[in-house]
Write a protein that holds these residues in place. Structure first.
Motif, PDB file in Angstrom:
ATOM      1  N   PHE A   7       0.825  -1.197   0.000  1.00  0.00           N
ATOM      2  CA  PHE A   7       0.000   0.000   0.000  1.00  0.00           C
ATOM      3  C   PHE A   7       0.860   1.248   0.000  1.00  0.00           C
ATOM      4  N   SER A   8       0.452   2.219  -0.835  1.00  0.00           N
ATOM      5  CA  SER A   8       1.131   3.510  -0.898  1.00  0.00           C
ATOM      6  C   SER A   8       0.084   4.611  -0.878  1.00  0.00           C
ATOM      7  N   LEU A   9       0.285   5.606  -0.007  1.00  0.00           N
ATOM      8  CA  LEU A   9      -0.584   6.781   0.074  1.00  0.00           C
ATOM      9  C   LEU A   9       0.264   8.004  -0.219  1.00  0.00           C
ATOM     10  N   PHE A  17       2.614   7.169   3.330  1.00  0.00           N
ATOM     11  CA  PHE A  17       2.795   5.778   3.748  1.00  0.00           C
ATOM     12  C   PHE A  17       3.215   4.950   2.550  1.00  0.00           C
ATOM     13  N   ASN A  18       4.100   3.982   2.794  1.00  0.00           N
ATOM     14  CA  ASN A  18       4.481   3.014   1.774  1.00  0.00           C
ATOM     15  C   ASN A  18       4.958   1.764   2.502  1.00  0.00           C
ATOM     16  N   GLY A  49     -12.992  11.768   3.335  1.00  0.00           N
ATOM     17  CA  GLY A  49     -13.269  10.806   4.394  1.00  0.00           C
ATOM     18  C   GLY A  49     -12.005  10.118   4.875  1.00  0.00           C
ATOM     19  N   PRO A  50     -12.177   9.125   5.767  1.00  0.00           N
ATOM     20  CA  PRO A  50     -11.021   8.443   6.351  1.00  0.00           C
ATOM     21  C   PRO A  50     -10.513   7.286   5.492  1.00  0.00           C
ATOM     22  N   VAL A  51      -9.194   7.142   5.459  1.00  0.00           N
ATOM     23  CA  VAL A  51      -8.542   5.946   4.940  1.00  0.00           C
ATOM     24  C   VAL A  51      -7.968   5.240   6.165  1.00  0.00           C
ATOM     25  N   ARG A  52      -8.446   4.025   6.416  1.00  0.00           N
ATOM     26  CA  ARG A  52      -7.993   3.268   7.592  1.00  0.00           C
ATOM     27  C   ARG A  52      -7.050   2.165   7.135  1.00  0.00           C
ATOM     28  N   VAL A  53      -5.874   2.133   7.756  1.00  0.00           N
ATOM     29  CA  VAL A  53      -4.842   1.156   7.416  1.00  0.00           C
ATOM     30  C   VAL A  53      -4.705   0.193   8.591  1.00  0.00           C
ATOM     31  N   THR A  77      -2.586   1.797  -4.585  1.00  0.00           N
ATOM     32  CA  THR A  77      -1.998   3.129  -4.537  1.00  0.00           C
ATOM     33  C   THR A  77      -3.119   4.141  -4.444  1.00  0.00           C
ATOM     34  N   ILE A  78      -3.020   5.042  -3.459  1.00  0.00           N
ATOM     35  CA  ILE A  78      -3.955   6.143  -3.355  1.00  0.00           C
ATOM     36  C   ILE A  78      -3.194   7.426  -3.637  1.00  0.00           C
TER      37      ILE A  78
END
Length: 87
Positions: A7-9, A17-18, A49-53, A77-78
């Protein structure tokens, strides 16, 4: 045991995040969605909104405003128009 999701933000300012995670939940423009390792590929616009990891029992939340999510065989990827870690 299920595999990990890559996952990459990323926001215009920086990469927030990566790494490998268990699950990511995000606010899609057509409805919220969750992604695990091995998810079918798709692309969608994001709403505010929220992205929950989720990773190893811990949950980190980021607040996003707009952007896109791209799920491929390699991971999620976001690309967010704006994103910050929620406090």
């Amino acid at each position: 045991m299920a595999g990990k999701l890559n996952f990459s933000l990323v926001s215009p300012e920086r990469e927030l995040f990566n790494g490998l995670v268990d699950q990511v939940d995000a606010p899609g423009s057509e409805g919220d969605f969750g992604v695990l390792a091995g998810h079918a590929p798709f692309m969608t616009a994001l709403k505010e909104g929220p992205v929950r990891v989720y990773n190893g029992g811990a949950v980190v939340t980021y607040e996003v405003r707009g952007g896109f999510a791209d799920v491929t065989p390699e991971g999620l990827t976001i690309l967010a128009e704006h994103a910050v870690e929620a406090i």
